[in-house]
Motif scaffolding. Structure first.
Motif, short mmCIF file in Angstrom:
data_model
loop_
_atom_site.label_atom_id
_atom_site.label_comp_id
_atom_site.label_asym_id
_atom_site.label_seq_id
_atom_site.Cartn_x
_atom_site.Cartn_y
_atom_site.Cartn_z
N MET A 1 68.57 6.00 10.53
CA MET A 1 67.20 6.43 10.69
C MET A 1 67.08 7.90 10.33
O MET A 1 67.91 8.71 10.72
N ALA A 2 66.07 8.23 9.59
CA ALA A 2 65.83 9.62 9.18
C ALA A 2 65.43 10.47 10.37
O ALA A 2 64.78 10.00 11.30
N LYS A 3 65.81 11.74 10.32
CA LYS A 3 65.45 12.68 11.38
C LYS A 3 64.04 13.20 11.16
O LYS A 3 63.60 13.38 10.03
N MET A 4 63.39 13.50 12.26
CA MET A 4 62.07 14.12 12.26
C MET A 4 62.22 15.55 12.76
O MET A 4 63.26 15.92 13.31
N LEU A 5 61.18 16.34 12.59
CA LEU A 5 61.20 17.73 13.05
C LEU A 5 61.63 17.82 14.51
O LEU A 5 62.47 18.65 14.87
N ALA A 6 61.08 16.96 15.35
CA ALA A 6 61.41 16.99 16.78
C ALA A 6 62.90 16.81 17.02
O ALA A 6 63.46 17.40 17.95
N ASP A 7 63.57 16.03 16.18
CA ASP A 7 65.01 15.84 16.31
C ASP A 7 65.76 17.14 16.03
O ASP A 7 66.68 17.51 16.75
N PHE A 8 65.38 17.81 14.96
CA PHE A 8 66.02 19.08 14.61
C PHE A 8 65.81 20.12 15.71
O PHE A 8 66.73 20.85 16.08
N VAL A 9 64.58 20.19 16.22
CA VAL A 9 64.26 21.16 17.28
C VAL A 9 65.04 20.84 18.54
O VAL A 9 65.62 21.73 19.17
N ARG A 10 65.10 19.60 18.93
CA ARG A 10 65.85 19.18 20.13
C ARG A 10 67.33 19.54 20.00
O ARG A 10 67.93 20.08 20.93
N GLU A 11 67.91 19.28 18.85
CA GLU A 11 69.32 19.61 18.62
C GLU A 11 69.54 21.12 18.67
O GLU A 11 70.52 21.59 19.26
N ALA A 12 68.63 21.88 18.07
CA ALA A 12 68.75 23.34 18.10
C ALA A 12 68.64 23.86 19.53
O ALA A 12 69.43 24.73 19.93
N ARG A 13 67.69 23.34 20.29
CA ARG A 13 67.50 23.81 21.67
C ARG A 13 68.73 23.58 22.54
O ARG A 13 68.96 24.32 23.48
N ALA A 14 69.52 22.59 22.20
CA ALA A 14 70.74 22.33 22.96
C ALA A 14 71.81 23.39 22.70
O ALA A 14 72.76 23.51 23.47
N ARG A 15 71.65 24.17 21.63
CA ARG A 15 72.66 25.15 21.24
C ARG A 15 72.23 26.60 21.42
O ARG A 15 72.99 27.51 21.10
N ILE A 16 71.03 26.84 21.91
CA ILE A 16 70.51 28.21 21.99
C ILE A 16 70.23 28.60 23.43
O ILE A 16 70.28 27.78 24.34
N HIS A 17 69.90 29.89 23.60
CA HIS A 17 69.56 30.42 24.92
C HIS A 17 68.12 30.94 24.87
O HIS A 17 67.69 31.49 23.86
N THR A 18 67.41 30.75 25.96
CA THR A 18 66.04 31.22 26.06
C THR A 18 65.94 32.33 27.10
O THR A 18 66.80 32.44 27.98
N ILE A 19 64.89 33.14 26.98
CA ILE A 19 64.59 34.14 28.00
C ILE A 19 63.11 34.09 28.31
O ILE A 19 62.28 33.77 27.44
N SER A 20 62.77 34.40 29.54
CA SER A 20 61.37 34.45 29.96
C SER A 20 60.78 35.81 29.57
O SER A 20 61.51 36.73 29.17
N ILE A 21 59.49 35.94 29.71
CA ILE A 21 58.85 37.22 29.44
C ILE A 21 59.39 38.28 30.39
O ILE A 21 59.60 39.43 29.98
N GLU A 22 59.66 37.92 31.63
CA GLU A 22 60.21 38.89 32.60
C GLU A 22 61.60 39.36 32.15
O GLU A 22 61.91 40.55 32.21
N GLU A 23 62.42 38.43 31.69
CA GLU A 23 63.75 38.80 31.18
C GLU A 23 63.63 39.62 29.91
O GLU A 23 64.41 40.56 29.68
N PHE A 24 62.65 39.30 29.08
CA PHE A 24 62.37 40.07 27.87
C PHE A 24 62.08 41.52 28.24
O PHE A 24 62.67 42.44 27.67
#
Length: 129
Positions: free
Chosen positions: A1-24
């Motif tokens: 099955m071909a990947k959709m944008l949501a698949d790429f984003v979900r995979e990327a989110r599993a490998r990255i770190h986020t920060i909140s505005i307060e942490e920013f």
């Protein structure tokens, strides 16, 4: 099955770190070597962006971050060892961009949670060019 944008984003989110505005805010206050990179398109950036942010649209990120490319962006390439906070409108592009920068060897890259949408919703200042 071909990947959709949501698949790429979900995979990327599993490998990255986020920060909140307060942490920013805390990072900006406590570190001199923080670069904010806005990966929205130029017209979106000019309508309003985080003050001091560098505009590097997602579509040119790889070439902008590669010193061997004639189209590289010096400020981004020089930040390889600095803290980079990536933002987009709602995080899909910034998640993909952050994942890409990490794969290119950038070590301290974070996504601003909910991006410019949350920034605006909280009434924080935007610069306009």
């Amino acid at each position: 099955m071909a990947k959709m944008l949501a698949d790429f984003v979900r995979e990327a989110r599993a490998r990255i770190h986020t920060i909140s505005i307060e942490e920013f805010d805390e990072m900006i206050e406590n570190h001199d070597d923080v670069l904010v990179v806005d990966v929205r398109e130029a017209e979106e950036f000019h309508r309003g962006h985080i003050p001091g942010a560098l505009s590097v649209p997602r579509g040119i990120l790889e070439s902008a971050a590669d010193t061997s490319c004639p189209l590289h962006v010096d400020k981004l390439c020089a930040a390889r060892d600095s803290t980079i906070i990536v933002c987009s409108q709602n995080n899909a592009r910034s998640a993909l961009a952050t994942d890409t920068l990490q794969q290119m060897g950038f070590q301290k890259v974070y996504v601003l949670v909910d991006g410019i949408s949350r920034w605006e919703a909280q009434g924080l200042a935007l610069a306009r060019d």
